[in-house]
Design a protein around this motif. Structure first.
Motif, PDB file in Angstrom:
ATOM      1  N   ASN A 128       0.719  -1.291   0.117  1.00 16.83           N
ATOM      2  CA  ASN A 128       0.035   0.185   0.223  1.00 16.83           C
ATOM      3  C   ASN A 128       0.990   1.191   0.086  1.00 16.83           C
ATOM      4  O   ASN A 128       0.623   2.316  -0.738  1.00 16.83           O
ATOM      5  CB  ASN A 128      -0.870   0.123   1.328  1.00 16.83           C
ATOM      6  CG  ASN A 128      -2.144  -1.131   1.041  1.00 16.83           C
ATOM      7  OD1 ASN A 128      -2.820  -0.680   0.171  1.00 16.83           O
ATOM      8  ND2 ASN A 128      -2.159  -2.250   1.674  1.00 16.83           N
ATOM      9  N   GLU A 129       1.904   1.198   0.734  1.00 21.41           N
ATOM     10  CA  GLU A 129       2.883   2.568   0.547  1.00 21.41           C
ATOM     11  C   GLU A 129       3.348   2.680  -0.783  1.00 21.41           C
ATOM     12  O   GLU A 129       3.841   3.818  -0.985  1.00 21.41           O
ATOM     13  CB  GLU A 129       4.051   2.003   1.559  1.00 21.41           C
ATOM     14  CG  GLU A 129       3.685   2.407   3.066  1.00 21.41           C
ATOM     15  CD  GLU A 129       4.673   1.610   4.157  1.00 21.41           C
ATOM     16  OE1 GLU A 129       5.907   1.638   3.598  1.00 21.41           O
ATOM     17  OE2 GLU A 129       4.296   1.671   5.181  1.00 21.41           O
ATOM     18  N   ALA A 130       3.467   1.709  -1.637  1.00 20.10           N
ATOM     19  CA  ALA A 130       3.898   1.874  -3.015  1.00 20.10           C
ATOM     20  C   ALA A 130       2.875   2.389  -3.800  1.00 20.10           C
ATOM     21  O   ALA A 130       3.380   2.809  -5.156  1.00 20.10           O
ATOM     22  CB  ALA A 130       4.437   0.395  -3.389  1.00 20.10           C
ATOM     23  N   GLY A 131       1.774   2.624  -3.168  1.00 23.50           N
ATOM     24  CA  GLY A 131       0.534   3.249  -3.931  1.00 23.50           C
ATOM     25  C   GLY A 131      -0.406   2.371  -4.672  1.00 23.50           C
ATOM     26  O   GLY A 131      -1.018   2.615  -5.645  1.00 23.50           O
ATOM     27  N   ILE A 132      -0.195   0.972  -4.254  1.00 24.68           N
ATOM     28  CA  ILE A 132      -0.917  -0.082  -4.848  1.00 24.68           C
ATOM     29  C   ILE A 132      -1.958  -0.521  -3.967  1.00 24.68           C
ATOM     30  O   ILE A 132      -1.634  -1.131  -2.734  1.00 24.68           O
ATOM     31  CB  ILE A 132      -0.081  -1.095  -5.430  1.00 24.68           C
ATOM     32  CG1 ILE A 132       1.207  -0.708  -6.287  1.00 24.68           C
ATOM     33  CG2 ILE A 132      -1.024  -2.412  -6.192  1.00 24.68           C
ATOM     34  CD1 ILE A 132       1.961  -1.749  -6.582  1.00 24.68           C
ATOM     35  N   PRO A 133      -3.288  -0.359  -4.205  1.00 21.58           N
ATOM     36  CA  PRO A 133      -4.267  -0.610  -3.009  1.00 21.58           C
ATOM     37  C   PRO A 133      -4.058  -2.271  -2.725  1.00 21.58           C
ATOM     38  O   PRO A 133      -4.357  -2.949  -4.148  1.00 21.58           O
ATOM     39  CB  PRO A 133      -5.678  -0.171  -3.807  1.00 21.58           C
ATOM     40  CG  PRO A 133      -5.174   0.717  -4.657  1.00 21.58           C
ATOM     41  CD  PRO A 133      -3.868   0.434  -5.247  1.00 21.58           C
TER      42      PRO A 133
END
Length: 331
Positions: A128-133
């Motif tokens: 999620n921190e990588a911007g991937i839900p």
């Protein structure tokens, strides 16, 4: 798979900075009767083996099926890391690598290249921190396969399924609807028959309230929702017990009466299971068009890189996957 070849298992290493790669290395070193295909970065697996003091014979996967596998040999479906791992420190730059592992394993099962997928633990926060839900393995595989699924936790002596999973307690009563319960019971019953080889599954259904509502004095969900739905499904010859009080449903005298339990919420049943079989409990996703089992623990970042993490849950997940593959091939 046929009678002369081993079940072909895609095994994902999970979070590169966690204990998953080391557990996978220990699985490869075992003599489990399965064709193990590691879906990971081959160099990550080599480093994990060194951390565990193991010498592995690591080969590239050529897709062929084999009749035997010596302990210590594993084939790899190589997927390169985004960035070299630092044990104990998840790196969002590896989030895409983790999801690519899951996609390759699922797509391989859907294409018939693998008989089952066994998953190591992932670090949801890093993805999620990588911007991937990302909410979890179960949801990922359900979407990938366009399937309606149910979570099961299975130990050698008990199988537990959940009507609701990660909801606050305040939201559970409204979520317990006839439609939800019917969908869940149909998926569980079908999977017990098709995957576990139980011809006539018996499912114990827990009540929502203490003492299963005690005749309406402690809640009416059992009278108004759960009970009527069970009666209707019994009319279709489904073997359903309940609604049962959760505080007595798991006692030894009761367990012989059912093949699985449907609990209404997460902490109604899982503490029982984990307190008695933490190292041998396996997460199974029911309803997928392929077999998926998983460890029932997290990434254990504090143990990553030490070679000391117990592989018991991964071993149990791999053994159950091979058993389910054999059940399916014989049905």
């Amino acid at each position: 798979m046929n009678a002369t070849t081993l079940p072909r298992l895609a095994v994902t290493a999970g979070e590169p900075a966690g204990v998953g790669p080391e557990l996978l290395a220990r699985l490869a070193a075992s003599d489990i009767a399965a064709d193990l295909v590691a879906v990971t970065d081959r160099d990550l697996l080599r480093r994990a083996a060194i951390a565990c003091g193991l010498e592995l014979d690591i080969l590239d996967d050529d897709g062929t099926r084999i009749a035997s596998r010596p302990a210590g040999r594993i084939r790899v479906r190589h997927l390169a890391l985004g960035n070299r791992e630092a044990p104990g420190r998840p790196d969002p730059r590896n989030a895409r690598h983790v999801l690519d592992m899951l996609a390759a394993a699922a797509d391989g099962c859907l294409a018939g290249d693998f008989d089952a997928v066994v998953t190591g633990p992932v670090q949801k926060s890093s993805i999620n921190e990588a911007g991937i839900p990302f909410s979890g393995h179960t949801e990922f595989f359900a979407e990938r396969a366009s399937a309606d699924v149910v979570m099961m936790l299975a130990s050698p002596d008990l199988r537990v399924t959940l009507a609701t999973t990660h909801l606050p307690l305040s939201a559970v009563p409204a979520a317990i609807t006839p439609a939800l319960l019917e969908r869940t019971l149909r998926i569980v019953g079908s999977a017990l028959a098709s995957q576990f080889g139980i011809a006539h599954p018996r499912i114990a259904v827990l009540g929502l309230n203490p003492h299963a509502g005690e005749g309406g004095h402690m809640g009416r969900e059992e009278i108004e929702t759960i009970g009527p739905l069970l009666e209707r499904l019994r009319g279709e010859a489904m073997d359903l017990l309940g609604p049962l009080p959760a505080d007595t449903a798991f006692v030894p005298a009761m367990r012989g009466r059912y093949d699985a339990v449907l609990a209404m919420y997460h902490d109604q049943a899982l503490p029982v299971l984990k307190s008695e079989a933490f190292d041998s409990t396996v997460n199974v996703t029911l309803g997928l068009p392929f077999i998926r089992t998983s460890v029932d623990h997290g990434t254990a970042l504090d143990l990553a890189g030490t070679g000391k993490a117990s592989p018991a849950s991964l071993f149990a997940a791999a053994r159950l996957a091979t058993d389910l593959v054999r059940h399916r091939s014989q049905s």
